[in-house]
Motif scaffolding. Structure first.
Motif, PDB file in Angstrom:
ATOM      1  N   LYS A 187      -5.430  13.528  10.819  1.00 55.39           N
ATOM      2  CA  LYS A 187      -5.074  12.294  10.120  1.00 55.39           C
ATOM      3  C   LYS A 187      -3.851  11.580  10.692  1.00 55.39           C
ATOM      4  CE  LYS A 187      -7.484  13.443   5.853  1.00 55.39           C
ATOM      5  NZ  LYS A 187      -7.352  14.035   4.512  1.00 55.39           N
ATOM      6  N   PRO A 188      -2.769  12.271  11.068  1.00 49.31           N
ATOM      7  CA  PRO A 188      -1.641  11.527  11.657  1.00 49.31           C
ATOM      8  C   PRO A 188      -2.056  10.728  12.891  1.00 49.31           C
ATOM      9  CG  PRO A 188      -0.993  13.795  11.168  1.00 49.31           C
ATOM     10  CD  PRO A 188      -2.468  13.702  10.935  1.00 49.31           C
ATOM     11  N   PHE A 189      -2.973  11.293  13.691  1.00 47.51           N
ATOM     12  CA  PHE A 189      -3.408  10.602  14.906  1.00 47.51           C
ATOM     13  C   PHE A 189      -4.265   9.390  14.538  1.00 47.51           C
ATOM     14  CE2 PHE A 189      -2.775  15.097  15.744  1.00 47.51           C
ATOM     15  CZ  PHE A 189      -1.859  15.069  16.790  1.00 47.51           C
ATOM     16  N   MET A 190      -5.108   9.548  13.481  1.00 45.19           N
ATOM     17  CA  MET A 190      -5.918   8.422  13.023  1.00 45.19           C
ATOM     18  C   MET A 190      -5.010   7.318  12.486  1.00 45.19           C
ATOM     19  SD  MET A 190      -9.007   9.560  13.593  1.00 45.19           S
ATOM     20  CE  MET A 190      -9.956   8.345  12.764  1.00 45.19           C
ATOM     21  N   ALA A 191      -3.958   7.750  11.778  1.00 37.61           N
ATOM     22  CA  ALA A 191      -3.034   6.767  11.207  1.00 37.61           C
ATOM     23  C   ALA A 191      -2.358   5.962  12.320  1.00 37.61           C
ATOM     24  CB  ALA A 191      -1.980   7.482  10.367  1.00 37.61           C
ATOM     25  N   LEU A 192      -1.948   6.677  13.397  1.00 41.99           N
ATOM     26  CA  LEU A 192      -1.337   5.982  14.538  1.00 41.99           C
ATOM     27  C   LEU A 192      -2.303   4.966  15.128  1.00 41.99           C
ATOM     28  CD1 LEU A 192       0.620   8.567  16.713  1.00 41.99           C
ATOM     29  CD2 LEU A 192       1.504   6.500  15.625  1.00 41.99           C
ATOM     30  N   ALA A 193      -3.574   5.376  15.234  1.00 44.34           N
ATOM     31  CA  ALA A 193      -4.584   4.453  15.775  1.00 44.34           C
ATOM     32  C   ALA A 193      -4.690   3.218  14.884  1.00 44.34           C
ATOM     33  CB  ALA A 193      -5.927   5.171  15.888  1.00 44.34           C
ATOM     34  N   GLY A 194      -4.692   3.433  13.567  1.00 45.40           N
ATOM     35  CA  GLY A 194      -4.775   2.318  12.613  1.00 45.40           C
ATOM     36  C   GLY A 194      -3.596   1.374  12.757  1.00 45.40           C
ATOM     37  N   LEU A 195      -2.393   1.955  12.915  1.00 44.32           N
ATOM     38  CA  LEU A 195      -1.198   1.121  13.097  1.00 44.32           C
ATOM     39  C   LEU A 195      -1.267   0.356  14.410  1.00 44.32           C
ATOM     40  CD1 LEU A 195       1.517   3.708  11.936  1.00 44.32           C
ATOM     41  CD2 LEU A 195       0.910   1.580  10.758  1.00 44.32           C
ATOM     42  N   ALA A 199       6.861   5.744  11.444  1.00 41.66           N
ATOM     43  CA  ALA A 199       6.108   5.631  10.191  1.00 41.66           C
ATOM     44  C   ALA A 199       5.274   6.885   9.960  1.00 41.66           C
ATOM     45  CB  ALA A 199       5.205   4.395  10.239  1.00 41.66           C
ATOM     46  N   VAL A 200       4.618   7.335  11.020  1.00 35.61           N
ATOM     47  CA  VAL A 200       3.767   8.521  10.877  1.00 35.61           C
ATOM     48  C   VAL A 200       4.611   9.774  10.717  1.00 35.61           C
ATOM     49  CG1 VAL A 200       2.080   9.974  12.058  1.00 35.61           C
ATOM     50  CG2 VAL A 200       1.805   7.483  12.062  1.00 35.61           C
ATOM     51  N   VAL A 201       5.727   9.868  11.483  1.00 33.03           N
ATOM     52  CA  VAL A 201       6.583  11.055  11.380  1.00 33.03           C
ATOM     53  C   VAL A 201       7.172  11.158   9.976  1.00 33.03           C
ATOM     54  CG1 VAL A 201       8.710  12.136  12.195  1.00 33.03           C
ATOM     55  CG2 VAL A 201       7.088  11.157  13.849  1.00 33.03           C
ATOM     56  N   THR A 257      -2.993   4.050  -2.770  1.00 37.80           N
ATOM     57  CA  THR A 257      -2.499   4.944  -1.730  1.00 37.80           C
ATOM     58  C   THR A 257      -1.995   4.159  -0.536  1.00 37.80           C
ATOM     59  OG1 THR A 257      -4.168   6.552  -2.412  1.00 37.80           O
ATOM     60  CG2 THR A 257      -3.131   6.923  -0.279  1.00 37.80           C
ATOM     61  N   ASP A 258      -0.721   4.420  -0.117  1.00 38.33           N
ATOM     62  CA  ASP A 258      -0.235   3.833   1.135  1.00 38.33           C
ATOM     63  C   ASP A 258      -0.262   4.907   2.217  1.00 38.33           C
ATOM     64  OD1 ASP A 258       1.808   5.494   0.463  1.00 38.33           O
ATOM     65  OD2 ASP A 258       3.378   3.949   0.456  1.00 38.33           O
ATOM     66  N   LEU A 259       0.213   4.573   3.408  1.00 31.41           N
ATOM     67  CA  LEU A 259       0.141   5.491   4.548  1.00 31.41           C
ATOM     68  C   LEU A 259       0.835   6.810   4.242  1.00 31.41           C
ATOM     69  CD1 LEU A 259      -0.376   6.206   7.524  1.00 31.41           C
ATOM     70  CD2 LEU A 259       1.712   4.980   8.101  1.00 31.41           C
ATOM     71  N   ARG A 260       2.092   6.690   3.664  1.00 25.77           N
ATOM     72  CA  ARG A 260       2.882   7.889   3.400  1.00 25.77           C
ATOM     73  C   ARG A 260       2.155   8.828   2.442  1.00 25.77           C
ATOM     74  NH1 ARG A 260       8.561   9.573   2.611  1.00 25.77           N
ATOM     75  NH2 ARG A 260       8.608  10.651   0.605  1.00 25.77           N
ATOM     76  N   LYS A 261       1.586   8.247   1.384  1.00 24.09           N
ATOM     77  CA  LYS A 261       0.888   9.055   0.390  1.00 24.09           C
ATOM     78  C   LYS A 261      -0.415   9.623   0.984  1.00 24.09           C
ATOM     79  CE  LYS A 261      -1.018   8.767  -4.283  1.00 24.09           C
ATOM     80  NZ  LYS A 261      -1.292   7.870  -5.410  1.00 24.09           N
ATOM     81  N   ALA A 262      -1.063   8.797   1.795  1.00 26.07           N
ATOM     82  CA  ALA A 262      -2.346   9.226   2.364  1.00 26.07           C
ATOM     83  C   ALA A 262      -2.173  10.478   3.212  1.00 26.07           C
ATOM     84  CB  ALA A 262      -2.960   8.104   3.204  1.00 26.07           C
ATOM     85  N   ILE A 263      -1.036  10.534   3.948  1.00 26.80           N
ATOM     86  CA  ILE A 263      -0.808  11.702   4.794  1.00 26.80           C
ATOM     87  C   ILE A 263      -0.218  12.843   3.975  1.00 26.80           C
ATOM     88  CG2 ILE A 263       0.644  12.564   6.672  1.00 26.80           C
ATOM     89  CD1 ILE A 263      -0.033  10.088   8.244  1.00 26.80           C
ATOM     90  N   THR A 266       0.765  -1.119   3.545  1.00 24.86           N
ATOM     91  CA  THR A 266      -0.487  -1.606   2.968  1.00 24.86           C
ATOM     92  C   THR A 266      -1.150  -0.470   2.195  1.00 24.86           C
ATOM     93  OG1 THR A 266      -1.601  -1.078   5.020  1.00 24.86           O
ATOM     94  CG2 THR A 266      -0.922  -3.362   4.722  1.00 24.86           C
ATOM     95  N   THR A 267      -1.869  -0.821   1.162  1.00 27.01           N
ATOM     96  CA  THR A 267      -2.454   0.216   0.309  1.00 27.01           C
ATOM     97  C   THR A 267      -3.954   0.059   0.211  1.00 27.01           C
ATOM     98  OG1 THR A 267      -2.156  -1.145  -1.638  1.00 27.01           O
ATOM     99  CG2 THR A 267      -0.390   0.420  -1.141  1.00 27.01           C
ATOM    100  N   ARG A 268      -4.542   1.148  -0.272  1.00 25.41           N
ATOM    101  CA  ARG A 268      -5.980   1.135  -0.542  1.00 25.41           C
ATOM    102  C   ARG A 268      -6.187   1.948  -1.799  1.00 25.41           C
ATOM    103  NH1 ARG A 268     -10.830   2.584  -0.965  1.00 25.41           N
ATOM    104  NH2 ARG A 268     -12.523   1.637   0.244  1.00 25.41           N
ATOM    105  N   TYR A 269      -7.127   1.529  -2.606  1.00 26.83           N
ATOM    106  CA  TYR A 269      -7.370   2.263  -3.842  1.00 26.83           C
ATOM    107  C   TYR A 269      -8.361   3.405  -3.578  1.00 26.83           C
ATOM    108  CZ  TYR A 269      -8.514   3.514  -8.585  1.00 26.83           C
ATOM    109  OH  TYR A 269      -8.698   4.218  -9.741  1.00 26.83           O
ATOM    110  N   CYS A 270      -8.008   4.597  -4.057  1.00 23.53           N
ATOM    111  CA  CYS A 270      -8.876   5.761  -3.858  1.00 23.53           C
ATOM    112  C   CYS A 270      -9.457   6.197  -5.179  1.00 23.53           C
ATOM    113  CB  CYS A 270      -8.077   6.908  -3.233  1.00 23.53           C
ATOM    114  SG  CYS A 270      -8.943   8.493  -3.295  1.00 23.53           S
ATOM    115  N   PRO A 271     -10.786   5.966  -5.368  1.00 22.69           N
ATOM    116  CA  PRO A 271     -11.413   6.361  -6.629  1.00 22.69           C
ATOM    117  C   PRO A 271     -11.914   7.805  -6.596  1.00 22.69           C
ATOM    118  CG  PRO A 271     -12.972   5.119  -5.299  1.00 22.69           C
ATOM    119  CD  PRO A 271     -11.727   5.254  -4.472  1.00 22.69           C
ATOM    120  N   GLY A 272     -11.740   8.486  -5.460  1.00 21.04           N
ATOM    121  CA  GLY A 272     -12.247   9.866  -5.373  1.00 21.04           C
ATOM    122  C   GLY A 272     -13.513   9.956  -4.549  1.00 21.04           C
ATOM    123  N   TRP A 273     -14.019   8.785  -4.129  1.00 20.75           N
ATOM    124  CA  TRP A 273     -15.200   8.779  -3.264  1.00 20.75           C
ATOM    125  C   TRP A 273     -15.225   7.518  -2.438  1.00 20.75           C
ATOM    126  CZ3 TRP A 273     -17.954   4.461  -4.414  1.00 20.75           C
ATOM    127  CH2 TRP A 273     -17.798   3.941  -5.712  1.00 20.75           C
TER     128      TRP A 273
END
Lengths: 625, 380
Positions: free
Chosen positions: A329-337, A511-513, A374-380, A346-353
């Motif tokens: 996931k940290p590597f995916m997050a870097l790719a996203g950034l 950000a990822v670290v 969920t933002d990046l920090r919480k997601a990781i 930026t956030t995204r809502y996570c309903p569990g699916w």
């Protein structure tokens, strides 16, 4: 003679034949005359020279095998050395009753049928005055017992020769590999002059990869022999040049800590100094004792090792291919950034699916009720799956493949031993080639959380973690840090640099670290159990499914056989702002990464970063006892 | 030159014609018999030393020689006319067996040469050493000589087939001998010089192709021939050691059983292909030149018999057999003295073992048959 004859002219033909036979006779005389002339040259004109050569021919060249180079850990502790081995040798010519002698010897030393078989095969090939080994390595007790009875055994003697010994035993088996007797396949590849007299060659690991350096150069001894070929005295001696010694980047103490931290579990730990690429510890558990292989492992022991369900001969750290799970996931997050699909806030809502726009399938989050906003920090920190399902779909498999490749995934790390395997970084082209199918969108979804086709080796994962630690600078990982010519001080080895990972803006690394620090030090971090360290850790937990669950199935560890339980993973580096160590841990069938793998990494990092403090404590305890 | 040879061998000719003695009635030729006995006797003496003074080795060789002489006597009883009738059949059988070896043959030392017939193992290439000159002689027997283009091409094809099969085994040494045997029959029949030149050019052009098909060990032999120092501990070792053995022998040698080279085991294959070096070391130039003289005597006697034979078939056969024997003597001594590349041919009648011994003796039997089955009314 060129005249055309129409009637068979017997006289003409007889004359023709006589002419040809005459020519043949002349040719025969000339041919044998040429040999005679050659003989005059050899036996009369050059007689003097060949006479001298013939006398010198009483001199025999005996090869002197070079002592193999030693191997030390980074602190100079010997981990591969040459210890004297007691060899039991027989000179057939001096033994009157060979069968009786063998039978009586068997009462004093342990003789297996294999030993006797090998002895007989050698004895059949060698001249009778030559000593032939019966046992290559007697124990001290056997040697002592024989010494007492020696007078009863004319023609039998013990000689002392250097033999390879690995004092650390299984602890370094998957790093060092081992040497074993040269076999027919090796002979094809080895220089026949340099290996004249050498009996062993590196088969695996460092011993194999650094064979040319470790071997050294053969020496020669001129020995005068009598008419029977028996050696009388040494005339001239060119000593062998010993092999070069190696200093590993491995720290034996850290290696032991990592091994102990894994406990009884199967798995792998790889620790790297991200600043240099030096591999500080490389554990693959379980392991085997490399000393068993040096003089030929007996078939039963080998069979037991080869068929052990825990596969001790398998180098998990270098060859094991595992789904990285959430550690990707940290590597995916870097790719996203980097592709500006997400920002740090930026956030995204996570309903569990998660569901793709087309299709029915629900991709579930590990947290049934979801993580909410969920933002990046919480997601990781909390390892939200839905956030990364969504990100992966927006990145697409092509960009995922391209970005992860820059960290070396799917390509191996170029480690300085030959047996390292590469993981699998899937792409459309790969799937077309390997499976004959197009890439399906659903496969991109699960790649986002390190499942599906994506596979990494622990070594690759550790190297990629080191790249996170250095914020993109990449060093080629290596197990050997220095080499020394015999009698000279060690000089460090230089390894070719690797293409760094450059991001458009360096703060994306931070950000990822920071998010990875929250994994350990955050209130809801999945590895908060190891947060009480006196230094800042950036980490990421992972859990890799060994087999897939259906959409509506619940994962119940109690009902699953142990071998089907999830693998626990953890990657980390510390101190987070100026990393001195990067670690990747995989505990097979361990279950949860945060609970099982993170403590292993913590112990390794403690041992490395708090070395001095630990040493003081050790000294204090030692003084008190 | 003709006159000179007649003078040299004359007395016994007249003797045989005047009084058909016991030998003549047994279809044996005294000069050949004497020469062969002398070579074999000298060979046994050298072999005893080369084999490390082991009498059992000499005894085994003596049995082989006995069989060889027996085969020779038997072959001498077969009149040339019968051989002529058999020639195409022998050749056909040889080619079939060679083809069989290619498919079902047993592999020895990485080359397929043997055919396992249950009790005995048999080398079809040995049969071909005699069958090929016989069939070429049979083919040219009724032709106008020198042969015309059609005859030469047919003969060349008859030679090429078995030689190719043997070279593919691969057994270059034997292919060389078999090819030479066939070629000699063609040459003695009066093959025109321009054809000969053409064959030479074809061979030169074929050499690179041959190199391509060679095994590594065969290439190594050629390279080592060109530069023996290239690999003094490997392939060049044989040649260097045998040159030292021969050269250190000097004029009179170190004496029987006193060759240090041979006894210190420096000399490889000293009882087989390299036995000439033992002779050179222990008996010096005297010994080596004596043996060469004996070989030359046998070859010249064979050519003399050929020249006196009464029909083309007998002439060509006898001449080709004699010259084939020369090839053995020349190639082996040339190899051991470093004049020629290392080709695995034995020293005729001296080397230990050697399946070729029986073939060679059968050849001498044919020579004797040719000489003793002449019709006495023929003017000489």
């Amino acid at each position: 003679m060129a005249r055309r004859v129409h009637i068979k002219d017997h006289h003409a033909e007889a004359r023709l034949f006589a002419r040809r036979a005459g020519l043949a006779a002349l040719a025969a005389t000339l041919a044998l005359g040429a040999v005679a002339a050659r003989l005059v040259q050899l036996q009369v004109l050059d007689h003097e020279r060949y006479s001298t050569l013939s006398r010198e021919n009483r001199v025999r060249l005996v090869p002197l095998p070079p002592p193999r180079g030693l191997i030390f850990d980074r602190n100079g502790v010997p981990v591969a050395e040459n210890r004297p081995a007691y060899r039991l040798e027989l000179v057939p010519e001096e033994i009157t009753d060979l069968e009786g002698t063998l039978a009586r010897l068997a009462r004093i030393v342990d003789l297996r049928p294999l030993d006797i078989e090998r002895f007989r095969a050698l004895a059949a090939r060698k001249p009778p005055f030559e000593a032939i080994p019966l046992r290559l390595r007697l124990s001290e007790a056997e040697a002592a017992r024989f010494a007492v009875h020696r007078h009863e055994f004319p023609g039998v003697d013990i000689t002392v020769r250097p033999a390879r010994r690995y004092p650390a035993g299984p602890l370094l088996a998957h790093v060092l590999g081992y040497v074993a007797r040269i076999d027919a396949d090796d002979l094809e590849a080895l220089d026949p002059v340099q290996y004249r007299g050498t009996s062993h060659v590196g088969k695996l690991g460092i011993e194999r990869a650094y064979e040319p350096a470790l071997h050294g150069q053969v020496g020669m001894q001129q020995v005068e022999v009598n008419a029977q070929g028996r050696a009388l005295r040494v005339l001239e001696r060119t000593p062998p040049r010993p092999g070069r010694s190696l200093w590993l980047s491995i720290d034996l103490r850290l290696q032991r800590v990592a091994q102990d931290a894994l406990g009884e579990a199967n798995g792998a730990v790889v620790a790297i100094d991200p600043r240099t690429g030096e591999v500080l510890a490389l554990v693959s558990a379980p392991a085997y004792d490399p000393n068993l292989f040096v003089d030929g492992i007996d078939p039963d022991t080998y069979r037991a090792l080869a068929h052990d369900p825990d596969r001790p001969l398998f180098n998990r750290a270098l060859r094991g291919r595992y789904p990285p799970g959430s550690t990707i996931k940290p590597f995916m997050a870097l790719a996203g950034l980097e592709y500006e699909l997400i920002g740090p806030h930026t956030t995204r809502y996570c309903p569990g699916w998660f569901m793709l726009p087309i299709g029915e399938r629900r991709y579930r989050d590990w947290k049934r009720d979801g993580h909410g906003v969920t933002d990046l920090r919480k997601a990781i920190a909390e390892s939200c799956d839905v956030y990364f399902y969504d990100l992966a779909v927006r990145l697409g498999i092509d960009r995922i493949h391209g970005f992860l490749a820059r960290f070396g995934f799917g390509a191996g790390t170029g480690l300085d031993v030959a047996e390292e395997a590469a993981g699998l970084l899937p792409s459309r082209a790969w799937k077309r080639r390997a499976r004959g199918q197009p890439w399906f969108p659903g496969e991109t979804v699960i790649t986002g959380i390190g499942q599906g086709y994506l596979l990494v080796t622990p070594m690759e994962l550790a190297a990629a973690t080191a790249t996170l630690a250095t914020r993109g600078r990449r060093q080629r990982p290596h197990l050997v840090r220095a080499m020394a010519e015999p009698g000279a001080p060690p000089h460090p080895l230089a390894f070719a640099p690797v293409e760094p990972v450059r991001l458009a803006r360096p703060d994306r690394w931070e950000a990822v670290v920071h998010a990875m620090e929250a994994v350990v030090h955050g209130r809801h971090g999945t590895a908060r159990g190891i947060a009480d360290a006196p230094y800042r850790i950036a980490g990421k937990t992972g859990t890799a499914q060994v087999f897939g669950l259906a959409e509506d199935q619940e994962y119940d560890p109690q009902t699953l056989a142990e071998r089907l339980r999830d693998h626990a993973l953890f990657i980390a580096f510390a101190p987070a702002d100026a990393p001195r160590i990067a670690v990747a841990v995989i505990v097979e069938n361990g279950g949860s990464g945060g609970a099982v793998a993170a403590p292993v990494a913590r112990k390794v990092m403690d041992a490395w970063l708090l070395r001095d403090r630990a040493a003081q404590e050790e000294a204090g305890r030692g003084g008190g006892a | 030159m003709n006159g000179g040879r007649a003078g040299l061998l004359g007395p016994d000719e007249t003797l045989a014609r005047r009084r058909p003695g016991l030998l003549a009635r047994a279809h044996l030729d005294l000069p050949l018999l004497a020469g062969l006995t002398a070579v074999a006797g000298l060979g046994l003496v050298v072999l005893y030393s080369a084999a490390g003074e082991r009498m059992e080795v000499v005894a085994r060789q003596l049995v082989r020689l006995g069989i060889g002489f027996g085969v020779m006597v038997a072959a001498a009883q077969v009149p040339p006319a019968a051989l002529r009738r058999w020639a195409p059949w022998l050749y056909g059988l040889g080619v079939v067996l060679l083809a069989a070896v290619m498919t079902v043959g047993e592999t020895g030392k990485g080359a397929q040469r043997w055919l396992d017939l249950g009790l005995v193992r048999f080398q079809p290439s040995e049969l071909m050493k005699l069958a090929l000159p016989l069939v070429v002689a049979w083919h040219l027997a009724d032709a106008h000589l020198p042969p015309d283009a059609r005859r030469v091409l047919a003969a060349a094809a008859a030679i090429a087939v078995p030689v190719t099969l043997i070279a593919l085994q691969p057994d270059l040494g034997t292919a060389l001998v078999v090819g030479a045997a066939g070629f000699f029959a063609l040459f003695l029949a009066g093959l025109r010089w321009r054809w000969l030149a053409g064959l030479g050019l074809a061979a030169a052009a074929g050499a690179p192709a041959l190199w391509h098909f060679m095994h590594d060990y065969q290439r190594a032999r050629v390279l080592t021939f060109l530069d023996p120092e290239r690999d003094p501990l490997g392939a060049g070792y044989h040649i260097i050691q045998s040159k030292i053995a021969i050269g250190s022998g000097g004029l009179f040698g170190k004496g029987w059983l006193h060759g240090t080279q041979a006894h210190l085991e420096f000399l490889p294959e000293r009882a087989t292909d390299f036995i000439f070096a033992v002779l050179g070391e222990e008996f010096g130039l005297t010994g080596t030149v004596t043996l060469l003289a004996l070989y030359l005597f046998l070859v010249l006697r064979g050519l003399h018999i050929a020249a006196r034979a009464q029909d083309t078939f007998a002439r060509l056969t006898a001449g080709a057999v004699s010259l084939t024997f020369l090839v053995y003597a020349f190639v082996n001594t040339g190899m051991v003295t470093g004049l020629l590349p290392v080709v695995g041919l034995p020293l005729p009648l001296v080397s230990y073992g050697g399946t070729s011994l029986v073939t060679m003796m059968a050849g001498f039997g044919i020579l004797m048959s040719v000489h003793t089955h002449r019709k006495l009314l023929s003017p000489s």
